[in-house]
Write a protein that holds these residues in place. Structure first.
Motif, PDB file in Angstrom:
ATOM      1  N   ALA A  64      41.295  34.123  37.429  1.00 50.55           N
ATOM      2  CA  ALA A  64      41.122  33.788  35.811  1.00 50.55           C
ATOM      3  C   ALA A  64      40.930  35.086  34.913  1.00 50.55           C
ATOM      4  CB  ALA A  64      40.044  32.439  35.743  1.00 50.55           C
ATOM      5  N   ASN A 100      40.316  33.401  44.627  1.00 53.03           N
ATOM      6  CA  ASN A 100      39.067  33.164  43.866  1.00 53.03           C
ATOM      7  C   ASN A 100      39.167  32.959  42.441  1.00 53.03           C
ATOM      8  OD1 ASN A 100      36.656  33.371  41.950  1.00 53.03           O
ATOM      9  ND2 ASN A 100      35.759  34.831  43.336  1.00 53.03           N
ATOM     10  N   PRO A 101      39.345  31.579  41.966  1.00 51.79           N
ATOM     11  CA  PRO A 101      39.633  31.162  40.921  1.00 51.79           C
ATOM     12  C   PRO A 101      39.069  31.960  39.700  1.00 51.79           C
ATOM     13  CG  PRO A 101      38.430  29.204  42.022  1.00 51.79           C
ATOM     14  CD  PRO A 101      38.786  30.616  42.775  1.00 51.79           C
ATOM     15  N   GLN A 102      37.926  32.339  39.736  1.00 49.65           N
ATOM     16  CA  GLN A 102      37.234  32.787  38.681  1.00 49.65           C
ATOM     17  C   GLN A 102      38.037  34.452  38.454  1.00 49.65           C
ATOM     18  OE1 GLN A 102      34.700  31.319  40.746  1.00 49.65           O
ATOM     19  NE2 GLN A 102      35.319  29.692  39.449  1.00 49.65           N
ATOM     20  N   ALA A 103      37.756  35.135  39.621  1.00 53.40           N
ATOM     21  CA  ALA A 103      38.351  36.420  39.557  1.00 53.40           C
ATOM     22  C   ALA A 103      39.868  36.358  38.979  1.00 53.40           C
ATOM     23  CB  ALA A 103      38.317  37.130  41.024  1.00 53.40           C
TER      24      ALA A 103
END
Lengths: 339, 339
Positions: free
Chosen positions: A59, A54-57
């Motif tokens: 990140a 999950n790129p947001q997590a």
């Protein structure tokens, strides 16, 4: 399987595989830096946990986004598109995305804007296109913020943060070709102040003219701003001279296109009355009539290499020490007209 | 002040201001939808908490990223740059960033690639450039994933998710102008299959020719792919005809530039021997010799409006119901040569 509850996170993968989060990230991004065994172990844990990146997590966890930013203030759309193409080729197959972030070189808020962008988005890395990357305060800002960056430049620099071309040498070669064709009055449409590329191309022009022991009155050099219109205006000034140059080297294709326009508007034929050479080999060069002889700037491969440097971490990227620009001979050069 | 410890989050701001996280987000993004009182209350809490928006944390909280994605498979670099410019103008001053995501229309994995991109990055919204937005499965995919999207289209559609131009009508007008100049043999270089714009422009061409009661042999329509080279090839076919058309409408400027190239290569003068009209008014149109008469497609303002629709939530964006393309008369049209 030990789980923290809910969906598996990068922390779970790192803990179970006994590696750092950064290493997990490298596996996901197919970094070449990893040992085969580590890669296999991490991939196995990813499969067992059913971990979906999950790129947001990630990140948040890594304090970085999976974004590569193209920072530019370049007046030439075709050059910008070439650089985008190279960057997209470089990140293809990874989970990195390309963000486009134009800035205004002359704006008093440029550095603040760039700082706000980097602090808010935390891009994984930025590519600084000329002339933005030619500005030391921009490079200093990236360093101060710990933001990975690569500059495209006409002058060699630190290989970790520079991809460089050989503009000066390539222009020397192009102008020597005009000399070989018999030209003795050779003019130049120079690029704008603040672009290292403009300074290097002008230096290459002057070196070739000096090597051939040709006269070079100041009036034979007109400065433009890398736009079509500025090439047109420079052409009007140069073609008003008497005697006028029989050949003109322009620091980019857009200005060469403007110059050809100005020549046609006063009934001059290219190349019979006037030879013209450009620089870049953007699509307009081949699309002009006559097709433009120009110096091909390897912007796509430079940008592709820059992207690999940005996302590749400490791994070595195979690359030439300089990207070589080459003369593309089309139909805009001929021997000078008889006086 | 009640705090959850450490840095203030969007949750803290929402709780203390007594509003939803979405409302806080709207304040940060300067949405016009909010009441003045709500805005002031939220701004006060933001100031009191010293809250600094963190896009990664907010993306996690809102399950969205502050990214607007341009999804395209368009062969024309200048058109893509215009659309990027419009999108960047639309998000200027907000915290939204532009991500560029090319796809391959013909690829069997296109839908999977697009799904993976949307699921991984969770862009706030996507702009679907033609021809990608003309593909119903792409629109269906965005809907299924709950991904906000706006299509640029040559045909009107749902105003919430479409910005539309009037290509057919604009082309009818342009071709009627050729008829007024006295042309009776008018050819067409059509755009590629799968582009609604190509179908609409061709329909406008055929309607104008029919309205003028002119003959239209099948051989006077050549199909290209919106590239310079395809225009050159189409030109070679059309200019081989006997009698050949005295005027040709091309479905975009790139193909018109290729056609002019083909004409010059066989010694024909534009516009003396052949009149040409393009479509788009990308920079190449003004830069050609002779400067190209063309239909200006308002791509920049369409993209700007699309960006406002994407980031503006439910707020109303002021816009025309259709964006009007207009004929730009330059120097590539003249009366037909005497037979």
């Amino acid at each position: 399987m030990e789980r923290s509850g809910g969906q598996a996170t990068i922390n779970d993968v790192a803990r179970l595989a006994g590696v750092s989060k950064k290493t997990v990230s490298r596996v996901i991004n197919r970094s070449a830096l990893l040992g085969e065994e580590t890669r296999r172990r991490v991939e196995q844990v990813i499969a067992e946990l059913g971990y979906v990146p999950n790129p947001q997590a990630r990140a948040l966890a890594l304090r970085r986004n999976f974004l590569i930013a193209l920072v530019h203030d370049n007046p030439n759309a075709q050059t910008v598109m070439n650089v985008q193409q190279g960057l997209l080729e470089g990140v293809a197959g990874s989970e990195f995305e390309l963000v486009v972030r134009p800035v205004r070189r002359g704006s008093p808020t440029m550095l603040d804007d760039l700082r706000a962008f980097i602090e808010r988005q935390r891009p994984f890395g930025v590519l600084l296109m000329p002339p933005v990357g030619d500005l030391p305060p921009v490079v200093d800002l990236c360093r101060a913020l710990g933001c990975r960056h690569v500059r495209m430049s006409a002058v060699a620099g630190d290989p970790a943060s520079t991809v460089a071309s050989n503009d000066r040498e390539a222009v020397r070669h192009a102008v020597s070709y005009l000399v070989e064709q018999g030209h003795r009055r050779i003019g130049h449409v120079a690029g704008p102040d603040g672009f290292l590329s403009a300074a290097e191309r002008r230096a290459g022009f002057e070196e070739a003219v000096a090597a051939a022991e040709l006269a070079l009155p100041r009036s034979w050099i007109a400065q433009g701003s890398y736009t079509f219109e500025s090439g047109q205006e420079a052409g009007e000034r140069l073609l008003d001279l008497s005697p006028r140059p029989t050949a003109i080297f322009c620091a980019n294709d857009e200005m060469a296109a403007g110059l050809v326009h100005a020549a046609r508007a006063r009934g001059l034929d290219v190349p019979r009355d006037l030879s013209v050479i450009g620089f870049d080999d953007t699509p307009i060069a081949a699309h002009l009539w006559p097709p433009l002889t120009t110096v091909r700037w390897p912007s796509i491969s430079m940008a592709r290499t820059a992207a690999l440097k940005l996302i590749g971490g400490e791994q070595e990227v195979e690359e030439p020490s300089r990207f070589l620009s080459t003369l593309i001979r089309r139909a805009s050069v001929a021997p000078p007209p008889a006086d």
